[in-house]
Design an enzyme around this catalytic site. Sequence first.
Site, PDB file in Angstrom:
ATOM      1  N   SER A 156      35.304  38.918  42.403  1.00  0.00           N
ATOM      2  CA  SER A 156      35.916  37.765  41.734  1.00  0.00           C
ATOM      3  C   SER A 156      36.246  36.645  42.716  1.00  0.00           C
ATOM      4  CB  SER A 156      37.126  38.163  40.895  1.00  0.00           C
ATOM      5  OG  SER A 156      38.037  38.828  41.690  1.00  0.00           O
ATOM      6  N   CYS A 208      45.735  41.207  43.862  1.00  0.00           N
ATOM      7  CA  CYS A 208      45.027  42.376  44.402  1.00  0.00           C
ATOM      8  C   CYS A 208      43.659  42.577  43.785  1.00  0.00           C
ATOM      9  CB  CYS A 208      45.876  43.625  44.178  1.00  0.00           C
ATOM     10  SG  CYS A 208      47.334  43.571  45.209  1.00  0.00           S
ATOM     11  N   PRO A 209      42.679  43.050  44.548  1.00  0.00           N
ATOM     12  CA  PRO A 209      42.749  43.415  45.972  1.00  0.00           C
ATOM     13  C   PRO A 209      42.662  42.221  46.931  1.00  0.00           C
ATOM     14  CG  PRO A 209      40.549  43.842  45.119  1.00  0.00           C
ATOM     15  CD  PRO A 209      41.365  43.359  43.952  1.00  0.00           C
ATOM     16  N   GLY A 210      42.392  41.007  46.405  1.00  0.00           N
ATOM     17  CA  GLY A 210      42.481  39.863  47.328  1.00  0.00           C
ATOM     18  C   GLY A 210      41.272  38.933  47.352  1.00  0.00           C
ATOM     19  N   GLY A 211      40.422  39.014  46.354  1.00  0.00           N
ATOM     20  CA  GLY A 211      39.230  38.144  46.324  1.00  0.00           C
ATOM     21  C   GLY A 211      39.586  36.659  46.335  1.00  0.00           C
ATOM     22  N   ASP A 263      51.570  40.847  43.759  1.00  0.00           N
ATOM     23  CA  ASP A 263      50.935  41.890  42.936  1.00  0.00           C
ATOM     24  C   ASP A 263      51.549  43.216  43.349  1.00  0.00           C
ATOM     25  OD1 ASP A 263      48.983  43.718  41.709  1.00  0.00           O
ATOM     26  OD2 ASP A 263      47.653  41.985  41.617  1.00  0.00           O
ATOM     27  N   ASP A 306      56.743  41.031  40.167  1.00  0.00           N
ATOM     28  CA  ASP A 306      56.175  40.588  38.896  1.00  0.00           C
ATOM     29  C   ASP A 306      55.842  39.094  39.002  1.00  0.00           C
ATOM     30  OD1 ASP A 306      55.615  39.817  36.341  1.00  0.00           O
ATOM     31  OD2 ASP A 306      57.457  40.611  35.440  1.00  0.00           O
ATOM     32  N   ASP A 356      45.250  34.941  38.486  1.00  0.00           N
ATOM     33  CA  ASP A 356      44.169  35.693  37.832  1.00  0.00           C
ATOM     34  C   ASP A 356      44.757  36.917  37.118  1.00  0.00           C
ATOM     35  OD1 ASP A 356      41.546  36.378  37.185  1.00  0.00           O
ATOM     36  OD2 ASP A 356      41.138  37.374  39.090  1.00  0.00           O
ATOM     37  N   LYS A 392      42.138  34.545  29.888  1.00  0.00           N
ATOM     38  CA  LYS A 392      41.264  35.636  29.434  1.00  0.00           C
ATOM     39  C   LYS A 392      41.059  35.517  27.926  1.00  0.00           C
ATOM     40  CE  LYS A 392      41.888  37.234  33.634  1.00  0.00           C
ATOM     41  NZ  LYS A 392      40.887  37.201  34.681  1.00  0.00           N
TER      42      LYS A 392
HETATM   43  C1  LIG Z   1      41.751  40.638  37.723  1.00  0.00           C
HETATM   44  S1  LIG Z   1      42.829  41.304  38.862  1.00  0.00           S
HETATM   45  C2  LIG Z   1      42.924  40.072  40.092  1.00  0.00           C
HETATM   46  C3  LIG Z   1      41.760  40.071  41.027  1.00  0.00           C
HETATM   47  C4  LIG Z   1      41.967  39.129  42.171  1.00  0.00           C
HETATM   48  N1  LIG Z   1      42.013  37.741  41.724  1.00  0.00           N
HETATM   49  C5  LIG Z   1      40.861  39.264  43.196  1.00  0.00           C
HETATM   50  O1  LIG Z   1      40.071  38.322  43.330  1.00  0.00           O
HETATM   51  O2  LIG Z   1      40.778  40.304  43.875  1.00  0.00           O
HETATM   52  C6  LIG Z   1      44.363  41.150  38.071  1.00  0.00           C
HETATM   53  C7  LIG Z   1      45.537  41.569  38.917  1.00  0.00           C
HETATM   54  O3  LIG Z   1      46.713  41.096  38.270  1.00  0.00           O
HETATM   55  C8  LIG Z   1      47.738  42.012  38.550  1.00  0.00           C
HETATM   56  N2  LIG Z   1      48.819  41.774  37.573  1.00  0.00           N
HETATM   57  C9  LIG Z   1      48.789  41.903  36.228  1.00  0.00           C
HETATM   58  N3  LIG Z   1      50.001  41.596  35.709  1.00  0.00           N
HETATM   59  C10 LIG Z   1      50.785  41.250  36.751  1.00  0.00           C
HETATM   60  C11 LIG Z   1      52.126  40.812  36.859  1.00  0.00           C
HETATM   61  N4  LIG Z   1      52.924  40.687  35.779  1.00  0.00           N
HETATM   62  N5  LIG Z   1      52.604  40.527  38.089  1.00  0.00           N
HETATM   63  C12 LIG Z   1      51.839  40.644  39.189  1.00  0.00           C
HETATM   64  N6  LIG Z   1      50.560  41.053  39.122  1.00  0.00           N
HETATM   65  C13 LIG Z   1      50.035  41.358  37.936  1.00  0.00           C
HETATM   66  C14 LIG Z   1      47.097  43.366  38.462  1.00  0.00           C
HETATM   67  O4  LIG Z   1      47.830  44.316  39.205  1.00  0.00           O
HETATM   68  C15 LIG Z   1      45.710  43.072  39.054  1.00  0.00           C
HETATM   69  O5  LIG Z   1      45.669  43.429  40.432  1.00  0.00           O
END
Ligand SMILES: C[S@@+](CC[C@H](N)C(=O)[O-])C[C@H]1O[C@@H](n2cnc3c(N)ncnc32)[C@H](O)[C@@H]1O
Length: 366
Positions: A188, A221-224, A240, A260, A277, A306
Amino acid sequence: MNKVILYCRPGFEKECAAEITEKATQYEAYGFARVKENSGYVVFECYQHDDAERLVKTLPFHELIFARQMFVSGELLRDLPPDDRITPIVGMLSGAIERAGALRVEVPDTNESKELMKFCRKFTVPLRAAFREQNILLGYEKADRPVLHVLFIAPGCCYVGYSYSNNNSPFYMGIPRLKFPADAPSRSTLKLEEAFHVFIPADEWDERLGSGMYAVDLGACPGGWTYQLVKRSMMVYAVDNGPMAPSLMETGQVMHHQADGFRFEPPRNNVYWLVCDMVEKPAKVTSLMSDWLVKGWCREAIFNLKLPMKKRYEEVAQNLTRLRERLSENGINAQVHAKHLYHDREEITVHVRRFWSAVPGRRDER
Ligand SMILES: C[S@@+](CC[C@H](N)C(=O)[O-])C[C@H]1O[C@@H](n2cnc3c(N)ncnc32)[C@H](O)[C@@H]1O
């Protein structure tokens, strides 16, 4: 030439059609959209002959969310004779346009079109020569002249037309070709990189994506996405509960907050970028982004909405309206753009640039 041809992601033809129909009406251009599901394109046929050209010239391409490309075209050419496909194609544009700056022989972005694309590549060379001979195309590439498009939807079957280089996608098939960086922690990463290419003009990258800037990445996470910010030498607050890629943490540019994202507040008042994201309901994300922008907690934001629901176009329209209302009610002068990027699947990407506020926020008071 009474048709506007729009490219989109296969499966999003209805959204693309709804959008062009609504926008064209705002420009008093009336017509109807022909939609073939999963075809990767939409044909908007105007009742008035000149309206298609007017739309392609004046309807700002960057306002269209679901269209990857847009050009004006005449009738579909069918059953092109295999021994001379060129004459009818060149004939379509004779007298319609002169001295275009580039030619793109394209296909819809579908699996079925892959074979056809090989043909397009080979066919481009003799077709280009024929257009040049007629002075429809200049003898050299020129970025500020119109672009000729030939869209093959099946063998021997194509739409032929042109777009304006100041109101189109600069990319072949409307798709920026980005290389996945081998050291990025997730695919991503390409979503955010594409968003930068689409929303930030190249000559503003140093100023708006510059080294030393502070950024917040919610749902990191993971950090893209963090990877893209780190690559541009920014300092990133990555929020995250999950684990961040160790390679990013080792750069010393990432502060990981296991928190959060809906409650997190920026630890400093000079955060420039907010990116998000998180997989959440679009209304909830829109509301959070609006809060940050209204409070002046960031200057620019890029976030995903989304869209797992059926009524995707309505959902997007409602959320963008709500976002614009919130900004306007709070005296924020901002620019909002949204795009269904090539690397987006069931989601769109929104970009907001906050210029100034009539009511100072925490940041404006400095
Ligand atoms: C689609 S992934 C993100 C991928 C990231 N953009 C990357 O490029 O690696 C969505 C992330 O949102 C986090 N997430 C969902 N709800 C959250 C919240 N309320 N607070 C913090 N993180 C949240 C999830 O743990 C997940 O790691």
